[in-house]
Scaffold this motif. Structure first.
Motif, PDB file in Angstrom:
ATOM      1  N   ILE A  11     -13.352  -4.088  -4.091  1.00  0.00           N
ATOM      2  CA  ILE A  11     -11.911  -4.116  -4.340  1.00  0.00           C
ATOM      3  C   ILE A  11     -11.636  -2.598  -4.733  1.00  0.00           C
ATOM      4  CG2 ILE A  11     -10.175  -4.685  -5.863  1.00  0.00           C
ATOM      5  CD1 ILE A  11     -12.066  -7.448  -6.127  1.00  0.00           C
ATOM      6  N   MET A  12     -10.554  -2.054  -4.028  1.00  0.00           N
ATOM      7  CA  MET A  12     -10.303  -0.819  -4.432  1.00  0.00           C
ATOM      8  C   MET A  12      -8.867  -0.463  -4.822  1.00  0.00           C
ATOM      9  SD  MET A  12     -12.763   0.935  -3.016  1.00  0.00           S
ATOM     10  CE  MET A  12     -12.150   2.460  -2.662  1.00  0.00           C
ATOM     11  N   TRP A  13      -8.594   0.663  -5.509  1.00  0.00           N
ATOM     12  CA  TRP A  13      -7.476   1.076  -6.051  1.00  0.00           C
ATOM     13  C   TRP A  13      -7.084   2.363  -5.201  1.00  0.00           C
ATOM     14  CZ3 TRP A  13      -4.097  -1.473  -9.371  1.00  0.00           C
ATOM     15  CH2 TRP A  13      -4.801  -2.797  -9.835  1.00  0.00           C
ATOM     16  N   LEU A  14      -5.613   2.462  -4.903  1.00  0.00           N
ATOM     17  CA  LEU A  14      -5.136   3.513  -4.314  1.00  0.00           C
ATOM     18  C   LEU A  14      -4.208   4.256  -5.217  1.00  0.00           C
ATOM     19  CD1 LEU A  14      -5.408   5.187  -1.805  1.00  0.00           C
ATOM     20  CD2 LEU A  14      -3.616   3.639  -0.597  1.00  0.00           C
ATOM     21  N   PHE A  15      -4.042   5.592  -5.256  1.00  0.00           N
ATOM     22  CA  PHE A  15      -3.536   6.585  -6.119  1.00  0.00           C
ATOM     23  C   PHE A  15      -2.776   7.324  -5.098  1.00  0.00           C
ATOM     24  CE2 PHE A  15      -6.305   4.918  -9.361  1.00  0.00           C
ATOM     25  CZ  PHE A  15      -5.607   4.811 -10.415  1.00  0.00           C
ATOM     26  N   HIS A  54      -3.216  -1.702  -5.559  1.00  0.00           N
ATOM     27  CA  HIS A  54      -4.475  -2.431  -5.289  1.00  0.00           C
ATOM     28  C   HIS A  54      -4.758  -2.918  -3.795  1.00  0.00           C
ATOM     29  CE1 HIS A  54      -6.809  -6.296  -5.560  1.00  0.00           C
ATOM     30  NE2 HIS A  54      -7.325  -5.782  -6.342  1.00  0.00           N
ATOM     31  N   CYS A  55      -5.945  -2.862  -3.584  1.00  0.00           N
ATOM     32  CA  CYS A  55      -6.403  -2.981  -2.081  1.00  0.00           C
ATOM     33  C   CYS A  55      -7.568  -4.104  -2.231  1.00  0.00           C
ATOM     34  CB  CYS A  55      -6.938  -1.848  -1.469  1.00  0.00           C
ATOM     35  SG  CYS A  55      -5.272  -0.713  -1.153  1.00  0.00           S
ATOM     36  N   VAL A  56      -7.635  -5.007  -1.441  1.00  0.00           N
ATOM     37  CA  VAL A  56      -8.612  -6.126  -1.649  1.00  0.00           C
ATOM     38  C   VAL A  56      -9.812  -5.468  -0.958  1.00  0.00           C
ATOM     39  CG1 VAL A  56      -7.181  -7.900  -1.708  1.00  0.00           C
ATOM     40  CG2 VAL A  56      -7.881  -7.384   0.590  1.00  0.00           C
ATOM     41  N   SER A  57      -9.971  -4.354   0.086  1.00  0.00           N
ATOM     42  CA  SER A  57     -11.175  -3.923   0.718  1.00  0.00           C
ATOM     43  C   SER A  57     -10.891  -2.526   1.083  1.00  0.00           C
ATOM     44  CB  SER A  57     -11.479  -4.897   2.020  1.00  0.00           C
ATOM     45  OG  SER A  57     -10.381  -4.792   2.858  1.00  0.00           O
ATOM     46  N   LYS A  58     -11.939  -2.035   1.594  1.00  0.00           N
ATOM     47  CA  LYS A  58     -11.880  -0.601   2.323  1.00  0.00           C
ATOM     48  C   LYS A  58     -11.025  -0.649   3.405  1.00  0.00           C
ATOM     49  CE  LYS A  58     -15.815   1.407  -0.081  1.00  0.00           C
ATOM     50  NZ  LYS A  58     -17.012   2.165   0.224  1.00  0.00           N
ATOM     51  N   GLU A  59     -11.191  -1.745   4.256  1.00  0.00           N
ATOM     52  CA  GLU A  59     -10.035  -1.775   5.435  1.00  0.00           C
ATOM     53  C   GLU A  59      -8.847  -1.710   5.035  1.00  0.00           C
ATOM     54  OE1 GLU A  59     -12.746  -3.677   4.794  1.00  0.00           O
ATOM     55  OE2 GLU A  59     -14.521  -2.830   5.948  1.00  0.00           O
ATOM     56  N   ASN A  60      -8.366  -2.762   4.162  1.00  0.00           N
ATOM     57  CA  ASN A  60      -6.930  -2.795   3.531  1.00  0.00           C
ATOM     58  C   ASN A  60      -6.371  -1.356   2.981  1.00  0.00           C
ATOM     59  OD1 ASN A  60      -5.219  -3.761   0.958  1.00  0.00           O
ATOM     60  ND2 ASN A  60      -4.750  -4.718   2.784  1.00  0.00           N
ATOM     61  N   LEU A  61      -7.385  -0.900   2.348  1.00  0.00           N
ATOM     62  CA  LEU A  61      -6.983   0.590   1.837  1.00  0.00           C
ATOM     63  C   LEU A  61      -6.572   1.643   2.863  1.00  0.00           C
ATOM     64  CD1 LEU A  61      -8.286   2.418  -1.024  1.00  0.00           C
ATOM     65  CD2 LEU A  61      -8.936   3.591   1.086  1.00  0.00           C
ATOM     66  N   VAL A  65      -3.191   3.624   3.211  1.00  0.00           N
ATOM     67  CA  VAL A  65      -3.426   5.150   3.496  1.00  0.00           C
ATOM     68  C   VAL A  65      -2.788   5.659   4.745  1.00  0.00           C
ATOM     69  CG1 VAL A  65      -4.832   7.142   3.976  1.00  0.00           C
ATOM     70  CG2 VAL A  65      -5.698   5.540   2.176  1.00  0.00           C
ATOM     71  N   ASN A  66      -2.824   5.057   5.796  1.00  0.00           N
ATOM     72  CA  ASN A  66      -1.981   5.645   6.901  1.00  0.00           C
ATOM     73  C   ASN A  66      -0.439   5.244   6.759  1.00  0.00           C
ATOM     74  OD1 ASN A  66      -4.312   6.050   8.583  1.00  0.00           O
ATOM     75  ND2 ASN A  66      -4.726   4.102   9.430  1.00  0.00           N
ATOM     76  N   ARG A  67      -0.091   4.145   6.166  1.00  0.00           N
ATOM     77  CA  ARG A  67       1.413   3.887   5.963  1.00  0.00           C
ATOM     78  C   ARG A  67       1.838   5.203   4.922  1.00  0.00           C
ATOM     79  NH1 ARG A  67       1.378  -2.376   4.699  1.00  0.00           N
ATOM     80  NH2 ARG A  67       0.942  -3.123   6.694  1.00  0.00           N
ATOM     81  N   VAL A  68       1.156   5.740   4.088  1.00  0.00           N
ATOM     82  CA  VAL A  68       1.470   6.536   3.262  1.00  0.00           C
ATOM     83  C   VAL A  68       1.781   7.946   4.090  1.00  0.00           C
ATOM     84  CG1 VAL A  68       0.878   8.183   1.251  1.00  0.00           C
ATOM     85  CG2 VAL A  68       0.668   5.611   0.961  1.00  0.00           C
ATOM     86  N   ARG A  69       0.686   8.201   4.925  1.00  0.00           N
ATOM     87  CA  ARG A  69       0.479   9.406   5.599  1.00  0.00           C
ATOM     88  C   ARG A  69       2.016   9.604   6.557  1.00  0.00           C
ATOM     89  NH1 ARG A  69      -4.902  11.101   7.983  1.00  0.00           N
ATOM     90  NH2 ARG A  69      -4.130  13.056   7.798  1.00  0.00           N
ATOM     91  N   LYS A  70       2.231   8.410   7.143  1.00  0.00           N
ATOM     92  CA  LYS A  70       3.490   8.201   8.033  1.00  0.00           C
ATOM     93  C   LYS A  70       4.663   8.395   7.262  1.00  0.00           C
ATOM     94  CE  LYS A  70       1.250   5.497  11.583  1.00  0.00           C
ATOM     95  NZ  LYS A  70       0.965   3.869  12.107  1.00  0.00           N
TER      96      LYS A  70
END
Length: 112
Positions: A11-15, A54-61, A65-70
């Protein structure tokens, strides 16, 4: 056992941290659009320019990340940090008393 077991290391967190220019009306609009895009994508504001999700997996993360970059504005500085749930659990937060309940002396300031 071939199934992936969800635990504190999967489980991952994205800042998202950012410092965006706001000198012109266009820059302010871009900054506001970026913050709104983060909130629409499920991020929560920790501080004015620090958002977390909160992200349920690295794939979800990777999807987020791609949405933030766009959605990043054309100028300014943006950083993205990912941590495991285990690492996130090690964060130490300290808050002082609210402005309404000021201590009479600096020694009375409490941290939680």
């Amino acid at each position: 056992m071939s199934e992936l077991r969800l635990n504190a290391y999967h489980i991952m967190w994205l800042f998202v941290f950012f410092d965006l220019p706001t000198n012109t009306k266009t820059e302010r609009r871009h900054a506001a659009q970026f913050r709104k895009a983060l909130e629409k994508d499920g991020f929560t504001m920790m501080q004015f320019s620090v958002y977390v999700r909160h992200c349920v997996s690295k794939e979800n993360l990777r999807v987020h990340v791609n949405r933030v970059r766009k959605s990043m504005p054309p100028s300014g500085y943006t950083s993205i940090l990912s941590v495991t749930d285990k690492q996130y659990g090690e964060i130490q937060n300290f808050w002082g008393r609210s402005e309404r309940a000021k201590p009479s002396s600096p020694q009375q300031l409490e941290f939680f």
